[in-house]
Design a protein around this motif. Structure first.
Motif, PDB file in Angstrom:
ATOM      1  N   GLY A 132      41.006   6.756  55.821  1.00  0.00           N
ATOM      2  CA  GLY A 132      41.158   7.419  57.115  1.00  0.00           C
ATOM      3  C   GLY A 132      40.171   6.913  58.143  1.00  0.00           C
ATOM      4  N   ILE A 133      38.944   6.602  57.700  1.00  0.00           N
ATOM      5  CA  ILE A 133      37.936   6.058  58.618  1.00  0.00           C
ATOM      6  C   ILE A 133      38.271   4.617  58.972  1.00  0.00           C
ATOM      7  CG2 ILE A 133      35.501   5.473  58.881  1.00  0.00           C
ATOM      8  CD1 ILE A 133      34.802   7.827  57.124  1.00  0.00           C
ATOM      9  N   ALA A 134      38.630   3.825  57.978  1.00  0.00           N
ATOM     10  CA  ALA A 134      38.949   2.419  58.237  1.00  0.00           C
ATOM     11  C   ALA A 134      40.113   2.276  59.203  1.00  0.00           C
ATOM     12  CB  ALA A 134      39.269   1.718  56.920  1.00  0.00           C
ATOM     13  N   ALA A 135      41.071   3.215  59.135  1.00  0.00           N
ATOM     14  CA  ALA A 135      42.249   3.144  59.999  1.00  0.00           C
ATOM     15  C   ALA A 135      41.913   3.346  61.468  1.00  0.00           C
ATOM     16  CB  ALA A 135      43.281   4.181  59.563  1.00  0.00           C
ATOM     17  N   LEU A 136      40.730   3.875  61.754  1.00  0.00           N
ATOM     18  CA  LEU A 136      40.364   4.130  63.152  1.00  0.00           C
ATOM     19  C   LEU A 136      40.158   2.852  63.943  1.00  0.00           C
ATOM     20  CD1 LEU A 136      37.913   7.144  62.714  1.00  0.00           C
ATOM     21  CD2 LEU A 136      40.297   7.191  63.458  1.00  0.00           C
ATOM     22  N   GLU A 137      39.993   1.729  63.248  1.00  0.00           N
ATOM     23  CA  GLU A 137      39.879   0.462  63.966  1.00  0.00           C
ATOM     24  C   GLU A 137      41.150   0.183  64.761  1.00  0.00           C
ATOM     25  OE1 GLU A 137      38.584  -4.200  63.169  1.00  0.00           O
ATOM     26  OE2 GLU A 137      39.074  -2.890  61.482  1.00  0.00           O
ATOM     27  N   GLY A 138      42.309   0.606  64.216  1.00  0.00           N
ATOM     28  CA  GLY A 138      43.571   0.414  64.912  1.00  0.00           C
ATOM     29  C   GLY A 138      44.030   1.614  65.703  1.00  0.00           C
ATOM     30  N   HIS A 139      43.265   2.694  65.660  1.00  0.00           N
ATOM     31  CA  HIS A 139      43.558   3.902  66.445  1.00  0.00           C
ATOM     32  C   HIS A 139      43.424   3.573  67.932  1.00  0.00           C
ATOM     33  CE1 HIS A 139      42.680   7.938  68.133  1.00  0.00           C
ATOM     34  NE2 HIS A 139      43.297   8.429  67.066  1.00  0.00           N
ATOM     35  N   SER A 140      44.138   4.301  68.771  1.00  0.00           N
ATOM     36  CA  SER A 140      44.062   4.028  70.212  1.00  0.00           C
ATOM     37  C   SER A 140      42.628   4.108  70.723  1.00  0.00           C
ATOM     38  CB  SER A 140      44.947   5.013  70.988  1.00  0.00           C
ATOM     39  OG  SER A 140      44.529   6.356  70.770  1.00  0.00           O
ATOM     40  N   ALA A 141      41.835   5.042  70.165  1.00  0.00           N
ATOM     41  CA  ALA A 141      40.440   5.154  70.590  1.00  0.00           C
ATOM     42  C   ALA A 141      39.642   3.939  70.146  1.00  0.00           C
ATOM     43  CB  ALA A 141      39.821   6.428  70.015  1.00  0.00           C
ATOM     44  N   GLY A 142      39.932   3.418  68.940  1.00  0.00           N
ATOM     45  CA  GLY A 142      39.265   2.215  68.474  1.00  0.00           C
ATOM     46  C   GLY A 142      39.658   1.006  69.290  1.00  0.00           C
ATOM     47  N   GLN A 143      40.927   0.938  69.674  1.00  0.00           N
ATOM     48  CA  GLN A 143      41.391  -0.177  70.494  1.00  0.00           C
ATOM     49  C   GLN A 143      40.744  -0.157  71.875  1.00  0.00           C
ATOM     50  OE1 GLN A 143      45.638   0.353  70.321  1.00  0.00           O
ATOM     51  NE2 GLN A 143      45.820  -0.790  68.410  1.00  0.00           N
ATOM     52  N   GLU A 144      40.503   1.039  72.392  1.00  0.00           N
ATOM     53  CA  GLU A 144      39.852   1.129  73.705  1.00  0.00           C
ATOM     54  C   GLU A 144      38.422   0.600  73.633  1.00  0.00           C
ATOM     55  OE1 GLU A 144      39.303   4.143  77.480  1.00  0.00           O
ATOM     56  OE2 GLU A 144      40.029   4.957  75.583  1.00  0.00           O
ATOM     57  N   VAL A 145      37.706   0.939  72.553  1.00  0.00           N
ATOM     58  CA  VAL A 145      36.363   0.394  72.371  1.00  0.00           C
ATOM     59  C   VAL A 145      36.433  -1.127  72.203  1.00  0.00           C
ATOM     60  CG1 VAL A 145      34.363   0.326  70.829  1.00  0.00           C
ATOM     61  CG2 VAL A 145      35.403   2.527  71.421  1.00  0.00           C
ATOM     62  N   ALA A 146      37.426  -1.595  71.438  1.00  0.00           N
ATOM     63  CA  ALA A 146      37.554  -3.033  71.170  1.00  0.00           C
ATOM     64  C   ALA A 146      37.799  -3.844  72.436  1.00  0.00           C
ATOM     65  CB  ALA A 146      38.681  -3.275  70.171  1.00  0.00           C
ATOM     66  N   MET A 147      38.335  -3.207  73.474  1.00  0.00           N
ATOM     67  CA  MET A 147      38.533  -3.911  74.746  1.00  0.00           C
ATOM     68  C   MET A 147      37.211  -4.431  75.318  1.00  0.00           C
ATOM     69  SD  MET A 147      41.285  -1.401  76.623  1.00  0.00           S
ATOM     70  CE  MET A 147      41.049  -2.239  78.195  1.00  0.00           C
ATOM     71  N   HIS A 148      36.098  -3.876  74.869  1.00  0.00           N
ATOM     72  CA  HIS A 148      34.792  -4.243  75.423  1.00  0.00           C
ATOM     73  C   HIS A 148      34.013  -5.162  74.492  1.00  0.00           C
ATOM     74  CE1 HIS A 148      35.280  -1.344  78.702  1.00  0.00           C
ATOM     75  NE2 HIS A 148      35.851  -0.585  77.802  1.00  0.00           N
ATOM     76  N   VAL A 149      34.670  -5.656  73.451  1.00  0.00           N
ATOM     77  CA  VAL A 149      34.021  -6.628  72.573  1.00  0.00           C
ATOM     78  C   VAL A 149      33.632  -7.864  73.390  1.00  0.00           C
ATOM     79  CG1 VAL A 149      34.423  -8.257  70.684  1.00  0.00           C
ATOM     80  CG2 VAL A 149      35.109  -5.864  70.438  1.00  0.00           C
ATOM     81  N   GLY A 150      32.405  -8.320  73.210  1.00  0.00           N
ATOM     82  CA  GLY A 150      31.919  -9.489  73.943  1.00  0.00           C
ATOM     83  C   GLY A 150      31.440  -9.180  75.343  1.00  0.00           C
ATOM     84  N   LYS A 151      31.500  -7.914  75.740  1.00  0.00           N
ATOM     85  CA  LYS A 151      31.073  -7.543  77.087  1.00  0.00           C
ATOM     86  C   LYS A 151      29.731  -6.821  77.023  1.00  0.00           C
ATOM     87  CE  LYS A 151      35.842  -7.230  78.733  1.00  0.00           C
ATOM     88  NZ  LYS A 151      36.887  -6.379  79.358  1.00  0.00           N
ATOM     89  N   LEU A 152      29.212  -6.457  78.183  1.00  0.00           N
ATOM     90  CA  LEU A 152      27.886  -5.851  78.270  1.00  0.00           C
ATOM     91  C   LEU A 152      27.939  -4.356  78.004  1.00  0.00           C
ATOM     92  CD1 LEU A 152      26.462  -7.761  81.365  1.00  0.00           C
ATOM     93  CD2 LEU A 152      26.156  -8.268  78.927  1.00  0.00           C
ATOM     94  N   GLY A 153      28.351  -3.996  76.779  1.00  0.00           N
ATOM     95  CA  GLY A 153      28.393  -2.587  76.397  1.00  0.00           C
ATOM     96  C   GLY A 153      29.727  -1.936  76.710  1.00  0.00           C
TER      97      GLY A 153
END
Length: 836
Positions: A469-490
């Motif tokens: 259940g925790i691992a699946a959060l990487e593909g959760h909409s909330a996880g995807q929103e955080v992932a949009m900032h990968v490589g950015k300044l926070g």
């Protein structure tokens, strides 16, 4: 014994409409306002609304709300304006406002009828004024509301849409269908679960036929006669087959609504007598008859914390029960991140105690009496048996009590989840007490700045986690929103809240599912050491006021840090207390960094042709404040060196290696500044992400050009009088001087208060190098640990960190890994792991 489900759909049967279905097939018209749907609209207007105005049938009530709110907002949609919505309603209402181009603005409700509070609406209008483009009150649970107030709003030019989703079949005080003839849109649901049950559908009514005509065009892609869109629109049409079901239900609605009203009377008679003893409370009903989808009541406050157990006990008796609308909108991650909320204390109270019980077409009055008897028995059992009762008497001893389930508390749980430690902790007897309604979010979402942890760091909490259940959060909409900032300044902190909440929910489920306890909306106010060596924590339910004692062998304090104006004012700057230097011009750093802080700064410097701003401090929060000012949109009117950062210590950037630093032209470091474990330069003292970029610019590293609007002022490098004069000449002074740990009051066996190191002045430590809470003499308090902002642990030895570092180490990665694991090992009495 027959089951009594909470909701038992009984729409008219299509299987009995063979002839009418054949006629639809013969005509070949299945949608686009065919004769069946148009006939239903005309019949509804005549039978339900006495021929006033007109009706529009739509695919579902959410589509109806989207159309109606978009029409009500008009040209103000999509321009940062609000739809004022009560916090106690279904998510569809706020979603519809978003789709219509408005931001949901949540207000509190009335404690009697549970609909939008007139006083709360008035406060919202006073605060937001013309930015409120539409008001969307909810006729709660199929009851009526006072529509005169909304006619007044409409007369003032405010868009009004009534969310009457469950109210088709309800009657007002004059005995008419609720909403009949009103000048604005009233939107009803015809979902299978409603009193007016079909398969799916919605109905929009207004006494203004022209308004319905405009919405009819919107429901057909904005077409007005031709195939060319002349306004906003989409496809919201009800198909002909569902029109058949709706037309049949129209002939049944009177009997169905009257039957459910009789069941309501039985509920109130059977349970209402307990109200005098502060027992069950019922919604005050407006009008002559509601349209009850189910029966809603409030549990006695003493039993509110046991609602889940009560629902489970009812389920064992074959009785369906739930809790609509809990969590309310202000507690739901999406609207926390994408809406604006005023204080919602009544929503909190109603949401914590509401219980939904069955009222169905097939139920008898005897069935209601059975439900009431089972409910009384369940409440009695929950109050007298089980762990909850033991806790009130202070008999049960938990292995560990985690005080605070915000970002730091859940970081500890995350560290444990990366092995089997979380399961072992929960099984051994872990209790988590959190003052918020959910775990995970804390106050992070109230800040207007970006994180000093990378998006990658946030995602490491879930990526590859052994709990599915925790691992699946990487593909959760909330996880995807955080992932949009990968490589950015926070990551913007407000955007991390849904991810933190989703993670907190999964962690809570693991703890509760493996024998632990998660108590939300509760707060530990103190803990006392008992003669048998355990800690007795006093816990108060923040909604009901109920107080109980929870005993635990060990405590973990994860209550975060805080900043007070008094502490900032007392800080000595250039030989003088900052409060004396700045006076009313002072803003605390915490005040400024929160959402709304920049607006408050704008108000302070409004009308000043050449404003000057001084930031006092050299912490990450000080650099975050500077970055927020420099990137403000619209830009602040700052001249050359109008923003001055006054700091004591040198400003140091983080680098991944000495080679990387040299390649960038930065050489101001020695071997003492390099972490021996990781090889990082200024691993702990160095600024990262957005703050790092600003420091590199202002130091001119690698040929970077400093921002001309900003100046660095090293306190101690210049005359104190000059520093005091510059601060005295600033229009606004921001005291970004760090945070203090929020320590839990602890008492010894003899009842005396234990003086903690955290109680000292300035910015003291809460813990030692093993994360043990220490007293004023630096001695560990037995069985008490601490984690989180300002707690004061400094990694060393196998945990790494540069020898020159002398501050406090705050970092999500550390809490979720090294520091968190260190505490977990001590809670489980396992040997400390060598963590790099």
């Amino acid at each position: 014994m027959d089951r009594l489900p909470l909701i038992a759909p009984r729409p008219p049967k299509l299987s009995l409409m063979a002839e009418a279905l054949a006629e639809i097939e013969a005509r070949g018209v299945y949608s686009n306002g065919g004769p069946v749907v148009r006939g239903f609209e005309a019949a509804a207007t005549a039978q339900l609304f006495a021929g006033e105005g007109d009706c529009l049938a739509v695919g579902n009530a959410t589509l109806g709300l989207m159309l109606a709110i978009r029409h009500a907002a008009g040209p103000r949609a999509g321009k940062g304006n609000f739809a004022l919505i009560p916090g106690f309603t279904f998510a569809a209402t706020a979603h519809a406002a978003e789709w219509a181009g408005l931001t949901p603005l949540l207000c509190d409700i009335d404690p009697e009828d549970w609909a939008a509070s007139a006083a709360a609406e008035a406060r919202a209008f006073e605060k937001y004024g013309d930015r409120i483009a539409a008001v969307v009150p909810y006729a709660t649970f199929g009851a009526g509301i006072d529509l005169a107030r909304y006619r007044d709003y409409a007369a003032r030019g405010v868009g009004v849409v009534i969310d009457a989703a469950a109210s088709l079949g309800a009657r007002d005080a004059e005995g008419r269908q609720f909403g009949a003839g009103e000048p604005f849109a009233v939107v009803y649901s015809m979902h299978a679960t409603k009193v007016f049950a079909t398969a799916e559908g919605g109905l929009v009514h207004s006494g203004d036929a022209e308004l319905i005509a405009a919405m009819r065009r919107m429901s057909n892609f904005g077409f007005a006669g031709g195939r060319s869109a002349e306004g906003p629109g989409f496809n919201a049409k009800l198909p002909e087959v569902l029109g058949l079901v709706a037309r049949a239900r129209l002939d049944e609605i009177e009997g169905v609504a009257a039957h459910r009203m009789r069941l309501d009377a039985v509920y109130r008679k059977a349970l209402g007598g307990f109200a005098a003893e502060k027992g069950f409370e019922f919604q005050a009903l407006r009008g002559s008859r509601p349209a009850l989808q189910f029966q809603s009541l409030l549990l006695p406050r003493a039993f509110a914390g046991h609602r889940a157990a009560i629902i489970a006990m009812l389920g064992e008796q074959g009785i369906g029960a739930a809790h609509y609308f809990s969590p309310h909108l202000g507690e739901q991650p999406w609207f926390r991140a994408h809406g604006v909320s005023e204080p919602l204390p009544v929503c909190d109270d109603i949401g914590a105690r509401v219980l939904s019980l069955p009222v169905t077409d097939a139920m008898s009055e005897a069935d209601v009496e059975r439900v009431c008897a089972a409910l009384i028995d369940a409440c009695a059992a929950s109050g007298l048996k089980g762990l909850a009762g033991a806790e009130r008497r202070g008999a049960h001893v938990h292995a560990a009590l985690l005080v605070g389930g915000g970002p730091a508390g859940t970081a500890l749980l995350t560290a444990a989840s990366k092995s089997d430690a979380l399961v072992r902790l929960a099984g051994a007897g872990l209790a988590v007490v959190e003052r918020d309604a959910v775990l995970g979010r804390g106050e992070i979402g109230t800040y207007a700045i970006t994180s000093d942890s990378t998006a990658e760091t946030f995602l490491t909490a879930v990526k590859g986690n052994g709990h599915d259940g925790i691992a699946a959060l990487e593909g959760h909409s909330a996880g995807q929103e955080v992932a949009m900032h990968v490589g950015k300044l926070g990551v913007p902190l407000a955007r991390t809240t849904p991810f933190l909440e989703a993670t907190g929910a999964e962690l809570a489920a693991i703890v509760a599912g493996r024998g632990g306890i998660v108590a939300t909306r509760s707060e530990v106010v103190e803990a006392r050491r008992t003669a048998d060596g355990v800690w007795a924590a006093q816990v108060i339910n923040r909604v009901t006021g109920e107080v109980r004692v929870m005993r635990a062998a060990k405590l973990v304090i994860a209550t975060g840090g805080y900043q007070t104006r008094a502490n900032v004012e007392a800080e000595q700057v250039a030989g003088t207390a900052l409060g004396a230097l700045a006076g009313e011009r002072l803003m605390t750093g915490d005040e400024f960094l929160r959402i709304g802080g920049l607006d408050a700064l704008r108000e302070r410097i409004a009308g000043k042709p050449a404003p000057k701003i001084a930031i006092i401090g050299g912490s990450t929060s000080a650099l975050a404040a500077a970055a927020l000012i420099l990137k403000a949109a619209p830009a602040l009117a700052l001249g050359a060196e109008a923003l001055a950062l006054h700091h004591r210590r040198p400003l140091r950037p983080f680098y991944r290696s000495a080679e990387e630093a040299h390649a960038d032209g930065f050489t101001d470091f020695s071997a003492q500044d390099i972490c021996p474990v990781s090889g990082f330069v200024y691993r702990l003292a160095g600024f990262r992400l957005e703050a790092r970029e600003l420091v590199l610019r202002m130091l001119g590293v690698g040929g970077r050009a400093p921002d001309p609007r900003m100046a660095l002022r090293r306190i101690g490098d210049r005359d104190d009088a000059a520093t005091r004069g510059e601060i005295a000449g600033a229009d606004v002074v921001i005291g970004a001087l760090g945070y203090r740990p929020r320590a839990l009051p602890l008492f010894d066996v003899d009842g005396s208060r234990i003086a903690l190191a955290a109680d000292a002045t300035g910015r003291p430590r809460l813990v030692d190098q093993q994360c043990r809470v220490i007293d004023a003499e630096g001695r560990p308090v037995p069985g008490v640990f601490g984690i989180g902002l300002a707690s004061g642990h400094v990694p060393d030895g196998k945990l790494g960190g540069e020898a020159s570092f002398s501050g406090k180490a705050n970092g999500l990665w550390l809490w979720q890994n090294d520091i968190g694991q260190m505490i977990v090992d001590q809670l489980l009495d396992t040997p400390a792991q060598a963590v790099a």
